[in-house]
Write a protein that holds these residues in place. Structure first.
Motif, mmCIF file in Angstrom:
data_model
loop_
_atom_site.group_PDB
_atom_site.id
_atom_site.type_symbol
_atom_site.label_atom_id
_atom_site.label_comp_id
_atom_site.label_asym_id
_atom_site.label_seq_id
_atom_site.Cartn_x
_atom_site.Cartn_y
_atom_site.Cartn_z
ATOM 1 N N GLU A 171 11.202 12.537 1.043
ATOM 2 C CA GLU A 171 10.377 13.070 -0.125
ATOM 3 C C GLU A 171 10.370 12.252 -1.257
ATOM 4 O OE1 GLU A 171 11.164 17.085 -0.589
ATOM 5 O OE2 GLU A 171 10.820 17.776 1.439
ATOM 6 N N LEU A 172 11.267 11.087 -1.293
ATOM 7 C CA LEU A 172 11.197 9.941 -2.266
ATOM 8 C C LEU A 172 9.982 9.232 -2.351
ATOM 9 C CD1 LEU A 172 14.892 8.783 -2.201
ATOM 10 C CD2 LEU A 172 14.006 10.221 -3.992
ATOM 11 N N LYS A 173 9.499 9.010 -3.507
ATOM 12 C CA LYS A 173 8.200 8.144 -3.802
ATOM 13 C C LYS A 173 8.715 6.765 -3.787
ATOM 14 C CE LYS A 173 4.938 11.302 -5.748
ATOM 15 N NZ LYS A 173 3.806 11.292 -4.718
ATOM 16 N N LEU A 174 8.091 6.082 -3.053
ATOM 17 C CA LEU A 174 8.576 4.554 -3.050
ATOM 18 C C LEU A 174 7.906 3.915 -4.090
ATOM 19 C CD1 LEU A 174 7.867 4.333 0.839
ATOM 20 C CD2 LEU A 174 10.185 4.431 -0.313
ATOM 21 N N GLN A 175 8.935 2.880 -4.412
ATOM 22 C CA GLN A 175 8.287 2.025 -5.525
ATOM 23 C C GLN A 175 8.516 0.487 -5.492
ATOM 24 O OE1 GLN A 175 10.236 3.060 -9.406
ATOM 25 N NE2 GLN A 175 9.738 5.179 -9.326
ATOM 26 N N ALA A 176 7.856 -0.420 -6.014
ATOM 27 C CA ALA A 176 7.942 -1.926 -5.969
ATOM 28 C C ALA A 176 9.533 -2.148 -6.316
ATOM 29 C CB ALA A 176 7.104 -2.507 -6.561
ATOM 30 N N GLY A 177 9.985 -2.982 -5.453
ATOM 31 C CA GLY A 177 11.306 -3.487 -5.658
ATOM 32 C C GLY A 177 12.451 -2.703 -4.896
ATOM 33 N N PRO A 236 0.815 -1.117 0.023
ATOM 34 C CA PRO A 236 -0.099 -0.079 -0.093
ATOM 35 C C PRO A 236 0.708 1.274 0.009
ATOM 36 C CG PRO A 236 -0.736 -1.576 1.755
ATOM 37 C CD PRO A 236 0.344 -2.118 0.997
ATOM 38 N N ILE A 237 2.167 1.154 0.349
ATOM 39 C CA ILE A 237 2.977 2.141 0.441
ATOM 40 C C ILE A 237 3.498 2.624 -0.943
ATOM 41 C CG2 ILE A 237 3.637 2.165 2.837
ATOM 42 C CD1 ILE A 237 6.462 0.894 1.858
ATOM 43 N N ILE A 238 3.397 2.057 -1.898
ATOM 44 C CA ILE A 238 3.868 2.330 -3.323
ATOM 45 C C ILE A 238 3.309 3.727 -3.555
ATOM 46 C CG2 ILE A 238 3.959 1.515 -5.524
ATOM 47 C CD1 ILE A 238 4.117 -1.240 -4.666
ATOM 48 N N ASN A 239 4.123 4.428 -4.288
ATOM 49 C CA ASN A 239 4.068 5.700 -4.797
ATOM 50 C C ASN A 239 3.814 6.692 -3.872
ATOM 51 O OD1 ASN A 239 4.316 5.059 -7.660
ATOM 52 N ND2 ASN A 239 2.314 4.140 -7.839
ATOM 53 N N LYS A 240 4.166 6.424 -2.530
ATOM 54 C CA LYS A 240 3.988 7.518 -1.479
ATOM 55 C C LYS A 240 5.310 7.777 -0.891
ATOM 56 C CE LYS A 240 -0.866 5.826 -0.184
ATOM 57 N NZ LYS A 240 -1.534 5.384 0.771
ATOM 58 N N THR A 241 5.399 9.091 -0.278
ATOM 59 C CA THR A 241 6.735 9.287 0.426
ATOM 60 C C THR A 241 6.536 8.767 1.932
ATOM 61 O OG1 THR A 241 5.808 11.680 1.199
ATOM 62 C CG2 THR A 241 6.834 11.476 -0.995
ATOM 63 N N VAL A 282 13.739 4.684 7.924
ATOM 64 C CA VAL A 282 14.608 4.376 6.887
ATOM 65 C C VAL A 282 16.229 4.986 6.853
ATOM 66 C CG1 VAL A 282 14.894 4.602 4.239
ATOM 67 C CG2 VAL A 282 12.579 4.068 5.476
ATOM 68 N N VAL A 283 17.086 4.322 6.973
ATOM 69 C CA VAL A 283 18.375 4.881 6.942
ATOM 70 C C VAL A 283 18.851 4.743 5.525
ATOM 71 C CG1 VAL A 283 20.735 4.034 7.618
ATOM 72 C CG2 VAL A 283 18.932 3.405 9.242
ATOM 73 N N ALA A 284 18.741 4.032 4.725
ATOM 74 C CA ALA A 284 19.144 4.129 3.282
ATOM 75 C C ALA A 284 18.201 3.680 2.450
ATOM 76 C CB ALA A 284 20.494 3.585 3.150
ATOM 77 N N ILE A 285 18.353 3.989 1.128
ATOM 78 C CA ILE A 285 17.532 3.438 0.186
ATOM 79 C C ILE A 285 18.233 3.199 -1.192
ATOM 80 C CG2 ILE A 285 15.587 3.894 -1.615
ATOM 81 C CD1 ILE A 285 14.379 5.638 0.631
ATOM 82 N N ARG A 286 17.993 1.969 -1.819
ATOM 83 C CA ARG A 286 18.475 1.389 -3.047
ATOM 84 C C ARG A 286 17.554 1.246 -4.017
ATOM 85 N NH1 ARG A 286 20.599 -3.496 -5.066
ATOM 86 N NH2 ARG A 286 20.369 -4.287 -2.738
ATOM 87 N N PHE A 324 5.741 6.750 8.014
ATOM 88 C CA PHE A 324 6.537 5.515 8.179
ATOM 89 C C PHE A 324 7.015 4.919 9.448
ATOM 90 C CE2 PHE A 324 9.976 2.399 7.279
ATOM 91 C CZ PHE A 324 9.657 1.857 6.265
ATOM 92 N N ARG A 325 7.426 6.120 10.447
ATOM 93 C CA ARG A 325 8.067 5.791 11.789
ATOM 94 C C ARG A 325 6.745 5.277 12.696
ATOM 95 N NH1 ARG A 325 9.002 4.447 16.303
ATOM 96 N NH2 ARG A 325 10.467 5.448 17.684
#
Length: 574
Positions: free
Chosen positions: A339-345, A304-309, A323-327, A315-316
């Motif tokens: 402010e990054l929009k989360l994506q699947a994968g 459900p969190i896809i395409n949301k920041t 979140v410490v880091a994203i790849r 999130f907390r």
């Protein structure tokens, strides 16, 4: 020659051959050596246990455990960031001074491991022009004091075993310092011969990390270059977010301002190098969740969190995690993490709270991949206690007020009490391979002496050495140890050569100290081969060096070092 002597000699020759000409680990070779000696009854189980509790070995293990705690402090990391300058000359001498002086007191392998990162990442000089000098500086610095290298402690333990009082803390200093400084000058003069080659490709997956510049940060008002932010090991400053504007690329002369968000890309296991910068706070650190372990997750394709920041989903509060880091594979991402929009994968590294595993929404959003171990940041008072405590322990030992092993044991206990290290860390960092190498070498040396092979060899060469000048005998012991250390480990070379040196001393009625020092110095003098010493192997694997690069630099350094040591030992003692 008796059957027992033939067996011991066969095991000795097999050990040397295996160390020099096979790819087996030295720990496995010496473990097999001990088992064969035990099986053929050439050494007793009690003798092996005695070697396990050898004072020199215990002191060495305690020093290595302490060095892991020292490495948690900002001290070495700050030095590492400050080494490289635009001038190669300045960079060389800064690097040599830091490495040489640190290696005199700390484990030289740990020093090199800590400094490889900043040197590899620097964008001013080819790492290959500094990494061989880094290794040589650590080797030379390790010969300055009793605790500078494990080899010195091993030879010291042999002296004690033979009824000698052992070395004093500074018995090595005048010889090691003289040889080290002269070799430093020669190494700098030879630096044009160092290759100019690219580093190996990074083997880690790059994550995006964010750190906030606080009001009290030491970075404010100074440029990126002045803050050494381009010399962080395996972490690259790619963007600065200032008043919601993304600044990229980041130039060396850009000033850091309060409330800047620094965006790094790189190896998350090296993020403790960011955490040690005063006034720089990690994205997850503000939530109070950043601990020793991070949980790596992948966002599910039905989450459900896809395409949301992160801010939009809260999130907390939602997951009891930060979140410490994203790849994101196959795509470069930038900007503030929140402010990054989360994506699947997407891969997320999470600092989790106590309730994370119990949340029923975890499986709906994530696939849990693994845990990542990171180094926990120490409090300022913990850092001060760690550094002052170590220096005090060394001073007490050097002043003969407290045995070094006793001081280190109490120091490690105090570090555990104040939560700088833990019992689990001590167990995890226990150098079992090194212990096997040293106990195996000590056991083989014991078998060589008890079987009478040393006595037999001494009698055999007595007609040759009878009229030999003492200095020639000293040179012979030194050269044999030097040749051996290029093929086997330095500790093994020292342990295997000491009994023969002792036999020559007995046969010629000479003082033992210069020959023991010759064995120690020669065993550490592995400059020619990248495989003979741990620090050489570290820098050899860090970039695309070839064997001949070490030969070209190592031969003249080895000749000068050996000439200085032998001349001074003969002048002082013979």
């Amino acid at each position: 020659m008796s059957l027992e002597q033939i067996l011991v000699l066969f095991i000795f020759a097999g050990t040397i051959f295996s160390l020099a000409f096979t790819n087996k680990r030295p720990s496995s070779i010496f473990a097999a050596c001990m088992l064969l000696l035990l099986l053929t009854q050439q050494i007793s189980f009690e003798a092996i246990l005695k070697n396990v509790t050898n004072t020199g070995l215990v002191t060495l293990v305690l020093l290595l455990l302490v060095s892991h705690s020292i490495d948690k402090t900002a001290f070495i990391k700050r030095l590492g960031r400050a080494i490289v300058r635009k001038s190669f000359k300045q960079s060389f001498w800064r690097m040599f001074a830091v490495t040489f002086s640190s290696s005199a007191l700390l484990n030289n392998t740990a020093i090199v491991a800590s400094l490889i990162g900043p040197i590899k990442q620097n964008q001013l000089h080819a790492p290959s022009r500094l990494l061989i000098p880094l290794s040589y500086a650590a080797i030379l610095g390790g010969t300055v004091t009793l605790v500078g290298t494990s080899t010195n402690l091993i030879v010291d333990s042999f002296l004690i075993e033979h009824g000698h009082p052992g070395f004093n803390f500074f018995d090595f200093t005048i010889f090691g310092l003289s040889a080290g400084l002269l070799c430093a000058v020669l190494l700098f003069l030879l630096s044009p011969l160092l290759p100019n080659i690219a580093s190996n490709e990074n083997s880690y997956q790059s994550y995006l990390l964010e750190a906030d510049v606080e009001a009290d940060s030491e970075l404010i008002g100074k440029t990126v270059e002045q803050n050494h932010l381009r010399n962080l090991p395996e972490l690259f400053l790619i963007e600065i977010v200032r008043r919601n504007v993304v600044i990229s690329p980041v130039t060396p002369d850009m000033l850091i301002e309060e409330n800047d968000k620094l965006i790094f890309s790189g190896n998350v296991k090296k993020m403790d190098n960011i955490a040690h910068i005063k006034g720089l706070t990690m994205f997850a650190e503000a939530d109070g969740l950043l601990r020793d372990n991070l949980t790596e997750v992948i966002i599910s394709n039905r989450a459900p969190i896809i395409n949301k920041t992160l801010k939009e989903v809260g999130f907390r509060a939602l997951f009891d995690a930060a979140v410490v880091a994203i790849r994101r594979d196959g795509e470069q991402i930038s900007g503030k993490l929140g402010e990054l929009k989360l994506q699947a994968g997407d891969f997320l590294l999470l600092a989790t709270g106590a309730d994370f595993q119990g949340r029923d929404n975890i499986n709906k959003n994530f696939f849990v991949v693994s845990e990542q171990k990171i180094t926990r940041k120490l409090q300022p008072w913990q850092e001060i206690f760690t550094l002052l405590g170590f220096v005090s322990t060394i001073v007490l030992a050097a002043s003969s007020l407290l045995p070094l092993a006793t001081g280190l044991l109490f120091f490690i206990a105090s570090l555990a009490l104040i939560n700088v290290s833990s019992i689990s860390e001590v167990k995890r960092n226990l150098p079992l391979n090194l212990i096997l190498v040293i106990v195996g070498a000590l056991s083989l040396a014991t078998a060589l002496e008890e079987s009478g092979i040393i006595l037999l060899a001494t009698k055999g060469i007595s007609p040759i050495i009878g009229d030999m000048p003492p200095v020639v005998a000293l040179i012979a012991v030194y050269v044999m140890t030097l040749l051996l250390t290029e093929f086997v480990t330095n500790n093994a070379a020292a342990a295997l050569m000491f009994p023969f040196a002792y036999g020559i001393v007995q046969a010629m009625s000479l003082p033992l100290t210069p020959f023991a020092l010759a064995v120690a110095f020669a065993a550490s003098a592995s400059f020619i081969s990248p495989y003979g010493y741990q620090t050489n192997l570290l820098v050899f694997s860090a970039t695309n060096y070839r064997f001949k690069d070490f030969v070209k630099m190592g031969v003249p350094i080895s000749i000068l070092y050996s000439s200085v040591v032998i001349t001074m030992l003969a002048w002082f003692y013979l």
